[in-house]
Motif scaffolding. Structure first.
Motif, PDB file in Angstrom:
ATOM      1  N   ALA A  93     -84.522 -12.848  -0.819  1.00 28.17           N
ATOM      2  CA  ALA A  93     -85.383 -13.036  -1.387  1.00 28.17           C
ATOM      3  C   ALA A  93     -86.821 -12.502  -0.763  1.00 28.17           C
ATOM      4  O   ALA A  93     -87.689 -12.382  -1.721  1.00 28.17           O
ATOM      5  N   ASP A  94     -87.042 -12.697   0.472  1.00 21.56           N
ATOM      6  CA  ASP A  94     -87.901 -11.717   1.252  1.00 21.56           C
ATOM      7  C   ASP A  94     -88.187 -10.576   0.884  1.00 21.56           C
ATOM      8  O   ASP A  94     -89.148  -9.495   0.001  1.00 21.56           O
ATOM      9  N   TRP A  95     -86.693  -9.846   0.397  1.00 21.78           N
ATOM     10  CA  TRP A  95     -86.725  -8.401  -0.267  1.00 21.78           C
ATOM     11  C   TRP A  95     -87.527  -8.664  -1.629  1.00 21.78           C
ATOM     12  O   TRP A  95     -88.310  -7.620  -2.331  1.00 21.78           O
ATOM     13  N   ALA A  96     -86.946  -9.211  -1.991  1.00 28.53           N
ATOM     14  CA  ALA A  96     -87.719  -9.740  -3.474  1.00 28.53           C
ATOM     15  C   ALA A  96     -89.148  -9.777  -3.366  1.00 28.53           C
ATOM     16  O   ALA A  96     -90.047  -8.442  -4.609  1.00 28.53           O
ATOM     17  N   ILE A  97     -90.097 -10.357  -2.524  1.00 28.07           N
ATOM     18  CA  ILE A  97     -91.025 -10.162  -3.000  1.00 28.07           C
ATOM     19  C   ILE A  97     -91.924  -9.164  -2.540  1.00 28.07           C
ATOM     20  O   ILE A  97     -92.330  -9.091  -2.811  1.00 28.07           O
ATOM     21  N   GLU A  98     -90.782  -8.309  -1.506  1.00 24.92           N
ATOM     22  CA  GLU A  98     -91.651  -7.408  -0.825  1.00 24.92           C
ATOM     23  C   GLU A  98     -91.684  -6.520  -1.822  1.00 24.92           C
ATOM     24  O   GLU A  98     -92.119  -5.343  -1.641  1.00 24.92           O
ATOM     25  N   ASN A  99     -90.504  -6.112  -2.559  1.00 24.25           N
ATOM     26  CA  ASN A  99     -90.317  -5.030  -3.685  1.00 24.25           C
ATOM     27  C   ASN A  99     -90.869  -4.902  -4.579  1.00 24.25           C
ATOM     28  O   ASN A  99     -90.882  -4.372  -5.673  1.00 24.25           O
ATOM     29  N   TYR A 100     -91.010  -6.556  -5.006  1.00 23.99           N
ATOM     30  CA  TYR A 100     -91.523  -6.796  -6.438  1.00 23.99           C
ATOM     31  C   TYR A 100     -92.452  -8.141  -6.577  1.00 23.99           C
ATOM     32  O   TYR A 100     -92.851  -8.818  -7.560  1.00 23.99           O
ATOM     33  N   GLY A 101     -93.319  -8.012  -5.500  1.00 27.49           N
ATOM     34  CA  GLY A 101     -93.363  -9.628  -5.932  1.00 27.49           C
ATOM     35  C   GLY A 101     -95.121  -9.613  -5.757  1.00 27.49           C
ATOM     36  O   GLY A 101     -96.350 -10.663  -5.944  1.00 27.49           O
ATOM     37  N   ASP A 102     -95.898  -8.073  -6.591  1.00 32.28           N
ATOM     38  CA  ASP A 102     -97.459  -7.644  -6.899  1.00 32.28           C
ATOM     39  C   ASP A 102     -98.119  -8.460  -8.518  1.00 32.28           C
ATOM     40  O   ASP A 102     -98.824  -8.025  -8.438  1.00 32.28           O
ATOM     41  N   LYS A 103     -96.952  -9.304  -8.630  1.00 33.30           N
ATOM     42  CA  LYS A 103     -97.148  -9.542 -10.218  1.00 33.30           C
ATOM     43  C   LYS A 103     -96.388 -10.579 -10.426  1.00 33.30           C
ATOM     44  O   LYS A 103     -95.965 -11.365  -9.753  1.00 33.30           O
ATOM     45  N   PRO A 104     -96.992 -11.582 -11.826  1.00 30.32           N
ATOM     46  CA  PRO A 104     -96.085 -12.610 -11.847  1.00 30.32           C
ATOM     47  C   PRO A 104     -94.620 -12.607 -12.169  1.00 30.32           C
ATOM     48  O   PRO A 104     -94.829 -11.553 -13.059  1.00 30.32           O
ATOM     49  N   LEU A 105     -93.589 -13.496 -12.058  1.00 29.97           N
ATOM     50  CA  LEU A 105     -92.109 -12.943 -12.415  1.00 29.97           C
ATOM     51  C   LEU A 105     -91.486 -13.962 -13.211  1.00 29.97           C
ATOM     52  O   LEU A 105     -91.621 -15.270 -11.970  1.00 29.97           O
ATOM     53  N   LYS A 106     -91.067 -14.346 -13.419  1.00 28.67           N
ATOM     54  CA  LYS A 106     -90.230 -16.202 -14.740  1.00 28.67           C
ATOM     55  C   LYS A 106     -88.994 -15.293 -14.116  1.00 28.67           C
ATOM     56  O   LYS A 106     -88.525 -14.389 -14.118  1.00 28.67           O
ATOM     57  N   VAL A 107     -88.771 -16.410 -12.959  1.00 33.60           N
ATOM     58  CA  VAL A 107     -87.302 -16.305 -12.787  1.00 33.60           C
ATOM     59  C   VAL A 107     -86.130 -16.978 -12.850  1.00 33.60           C
ATOM     60  O   VAL A 107     -86.407 -18.307 -12.841  1.00 33.60           O
ATOM     61  N   GLY A 108     -84.509 -17.035 -12.947  1.00 34.21           N
ATOM     62  CA  GLY A 108     -83.466 -17.744 -14.032  1.00 34.21           C
ATOM     63  C   GLY A 108     -82.763 -17.733 -12.764  1.00 34.21           C
ATOM     64  O   GLY A 108     -82.129 -16.903 -11.788  1.00 34.21           O
ATOM     65  N   ILE A 109     -81.854 -18.845 -12.292  1.00 30.25           N
ATOM     66  CA  ILE A 109     -80.915 -18.631 -11.643  1.00 30.25           C
ATOM     67  C   ILE A 109     -79.683 -19.079 -11.519  1.00 30.25           C
ATOM     68  O   ILE A 109     -79.373 -20.227 -12.284  1.00 30.25           O
ATOM     69  N   ILE A 110     -78.501 -18.764 -11.001  1.00 28.50           N
ATOM     70  CA  ILE A 110     -77.112 -18.939 -11.636  1.00 28.50           C
ATOM     71  C   ILE A 110     -76.727 -19.401 -10.533  1.00 28.50           C
ATOM     72  O   ILE A 110     -76.421 -18.570  -8.965  1.00 28.50           O
ATOM     73  N   GLU A 111     -76.178 -20.360 -10.522  1.00 31.46           N
ATOM     74  CA  GLU A 111     -75.387 -21.682  -9.010  1.00 31.46           C
ATOM     75  C   GLU A 111     -74.288 -21.302  -9.371  1.00 31.46           C
ATOM     76  O   GLU A 111     -73.775 -21.168  -9.926  1.00 31.46           O
ATOM     77  N   GLY A 112     -73.729 -21.479  -8.018  1.00 28.03           N
ATOM     78  CA  GLY A 112     -72.022 -21.801  -8.520  1.00 28.03           C
ATOM     79  C   GLY A 112     -71.667 -23.188  -8.564  1.00 28.03           C
ATOM     80  O   GLY A 112     -72.484 -23.932  -8.970  1.00 28.03           O
ATOM     81  N   GLN A 113     -70.450 -23.922  -8.697  1.00 24.88           N
ATOM     82  CA  GLN A 113     -70.336 -24.862  -9.147  1.00 24.88           C
ATOM     83  C   GLN A 113     -70.835 -26.157  -7.597  1.00 24.88           C
ATOM     84  O   GLN A 113     -70.762 -25.379  -6.747  1.00 24.88           O
ATOM     85  N   PRO A 114     -71.214 -26.831  -8.235  1.00 26.08           N
ATOM     86  CA  PRO A 114     -71.478 -28.407  -7.513  1.00 26.08           C
ATOM     87  C   PRO A 114     -71.236 -28.504  -5.870  1.00 26.08           C
ATOM     88  O   PRO A 114     -69.779 -28.212  -6.153  1.00 26.08           O
ATOM     89  N   GLY A 115     -71.746 -27.861  -4.550  1.00 23.31           N
ATOM     90  CA  GLY A 115     -70.757 -28.075  -3.518  1.00 23.31           C
ATOM     91  C   GLY A 115     -71.514 -27.368  -2.561  1.00 23.31           C
ATOM     92  O   GLY A 115     -72.953 -26.440  -2.517  1.00 23.31           O
ATOM     93  N   TYR A 116     -71.526 -27.323  -0.572  1.00 22.52           N
ATOM     94  CA  TYR A 116     -72.071 -26.922  -0.228  1.00 22.52           C
ATOM     95  C   TYR A 116     -72.861 -26.063  -0.019  1.00 22.52           C
ATOM     96  O   TYR A 116     -73.452 -25.021   0.156  1.00 22.52           O
TER      97      TYR A 116
END
Length: 344
Positions: free
Chosen positions: A165-188
């Motif tokens: 996430a820090d890397w993404a902010i450094e490389n792409y964080g200079d403009k508004p971004l809409k983000v999608g997340i793909i989770e794994g099956q529920p668990g730790y």
């Protein structure tokens, strides 16, 4: 929590140590939470030549095969017997529980295991520990498994995805971004990996998470999830997935929809994921060096059987790899399994 659970400076430091020597000379383990440590002196090997079961959640993921290759390499050096037993699908929790139950009847001295459902596994793991079997969890950093175990070997999952996430902010964080997340099956595992990414972008006004759904840890699930979120949110700029298989699946969906502009982020450092990054189909991943993780886990297990491992969590290294970094990793094929499909 683990002593400053997932200290990011440790994670950064260990990334530099990602060598075969690292796996042989693992750092001093960090104590587990109070009550989570099974006593090392209660381990009671049954065989003169140690017999060890490696029980990952599934055989469908090359990632766990890579860990197994590291385990086998150390087993050959140490002169111990190791065998792998796992269901084909990571969703087959009942299948894995049946296999653990079966292994408990086979006079094994140790079990190296990973699971997608720690609460389902806990009663059987307790039986193993109570019978004198050394039990270490692989590919995790859980400080308080639901029943005491002897050790945990794996990377700092929340720190690893916080770092991407820090890397993404450094490389792409200079403009508004809409983000999608793909989770794994529920668990730790899913909770920690998704949680680390969310922690990393929290408070950054340019990152807006608009959708988060389950991709079932595999390519097919990632493809389905990727198609769903890209079609329902055609303005998405970035997708983060909790493992490389799901982001590979999402990349197929992006390609089918003509979305070559989307930033695709994964987690694992699986050979196939690294090759997709090198080809420009995925943007970056958290490389967790599964082969070296397997070597560290086997060294710790043999030490536990010999009474010289103190118990606790062994942190293994991570690094963030984009295209240039992925190619560099692929140029060291002896540290990868399976081998890359071509020479880089």
């Amino acid at each position: 929590m683990l002593r400053n659970l997932m200290n990011t400076t440790l994670a950064a430091g260990f990334a530099v140590m990602a060598t075969v020597a690292y796996a042989e000379n693992y750092p001093t383990p960090v104590p587990l939470n109070e009550g989570a440590q099974a006593p090392i002196d209660a381990i009671a090997p049954k065989n003169e030549k140690f017999r060890i079961a490696y029980m990952p959640p599934a055989t469908e993921f090359n990632y766990y095969i890579a860990i197994g290759e590291g385990i086998k390499a150390v087993a050959a050096e140490a002169g111990v017997e190791v065998f792998m037993l796992a269901p084909q699908s990571g969703a087959d929790i009942n299948g894995q529980m049946g296999m653990i139950q079966d292994v408990l009847t086979q006079d094994v001295d140790a079990i190296i295991f990973g699971t997608h459902d720690e609460f389902a596994a806990a009663p059987l793991i307790k039986k193993a520990v109570d019978s004198g079997i050394a039990v270490l969890m692989i590919n995790s950093d859980i400080p308080n498994f639901p029943t005491p175990i002897h050790g945990v070997v794996g990377y700092s999952q929340r720190s690893g995805t916080h770092n991407i996430a820090d890397w993404a902010i450094e490389n792409y964080g200079d403009k508004p971004l809409k983000v999608g997340i793909i989770e794994g099956q529920p668990g730790y595992h899913s909770t920690e990996r998704v949680g680390g990414f969310l922690d990393g972008i929290e408070g950054n006004e340019n990152f807006e998470v608009v959708v988060s759904i389950d991709g079932k840890w595999n390519v097919e699930g990632g493809n389905t999830a990727g198609m769903d979120i890209l079609q329902s949110h055609p303005d998405l700029d970035m997708v983060f997935a909790a493992n490389d298989y799901m982001i590979i699946g999402a990349s197929f969906a992006a390609k089918a929809l003509g979305r070559s502009d989307i930033v695709l982020l994964g987690n694992d450092g699986d050979t196939s994921g690294l090759e997709e990054i090198a080809a420009g189909n995925i943007t970056a991943t958290v490389n967790t060096s599964p082969f070296l993780m397997g070597k560290a886990a086997m060294h710790a297990t043999v030490d536990a059987l010999n009474g010289t491992y103190p118990g606790g969590w062994i942190e293994t290294p991570t690094s963030i790899e984009d295209k240039d970094g992925a190619i560099s990793v692929l140029q060291e094929p002896t540290k990868l399994f399976p081998q890359p499909s071509k020479e880089y």
